[in-house]
Design a protein around this motif. Sequence first.
Motif, PDB file in Angstrom:
ATOM      1  N   ARG A 123      36.332  31.045  60.424  1.00 25.88           N
ATOM      2  CA  ARG A 123      35.409  29.396  61.031  1.00 25.88           C
ATOM      3  C   ARG A 123      34.172  30.195  61.050  1.00 25.88           C
ATOM      4  NH1 ARG A 123      39.850  27.288  63.605  1.00 25.88           N
ATOM      5  NH2 ARG A 123      40.041  29.142  65.769  1.00 25.88           N
ATOM      6  N   CYS A 143      30.644  29.315  59.591  1.00 24.81           N
ATOM      7  CA  CYS A 143      29.874  28.216  60.265  1.00 24.81           C
ATOM      8  C   CYS A 143      29.040  29.058  60.137  1.00 24.81           C
ATOM      9  CB  CYS A 143      30.690  28.797  61.755  1.00 24.81           C
ATOM     10  SG  CYS A 143      31.050  27.465  62.372  1.00 24.81           S
ATOM     11  N   LYS A 163      28.067  24.354  65.834  1.00 28.68           N
ATOM     12  CA  LYS A 163      29.086  25.282  65.354  1.00 28.68           C
ATOM     13  C   LYS A 163      28.759  26.819  66.559  1.00 28.68           C
ATOM     14  CE  LYS A 163      27.139  24.549  60.979  1.00 28.68           C
ATOM     15  NZ  LYS A 163      27.551  23.321  60.595  1.00 28.68           N
TER      16      LYS A 163
END
Length: 131
Positions: free
Chosen positions: A13, A17, A47
């Motif tokens: 992630r 991001c 985010k």
Amino acid sequence: MGHEMELKGCFRRIKNCAIELFSTMEEDLEMDDEDSWDLVGRDVRLKATFLYIDLCRVITCCEGEEHKKALTVLADRFFYSMEELGDAVESRSLPLVQVRYSDTADALREVVAVLAPSLQSGPCESDPEEE
């Protein structure tokens, strides 16, 4: 095993991001209308939330006090930049947003550079060797 899988998800992630922030923010800033401002604002907040949660987990499990401290300092700088970017988006000032976006991108690049060995090899296997 579950802990390692969770950390792999965190690293994935963080990487995703970062890629999205670098690619889509610049495109979103090209459109100067109310909908795009709202979209950018929501995207920055989302985010920031994911990155905060994931970076906290990664920092907590990293070995080596120096590595942990260095990553914490960089993460703090990044989150301060994200907050400044969010404020700039709310102000609807494109020149200010562009400056804050540049600061945020630089701060995130530093975080990703420190995490790069883990992003490639796996979560917190060891401290990266400094040359």
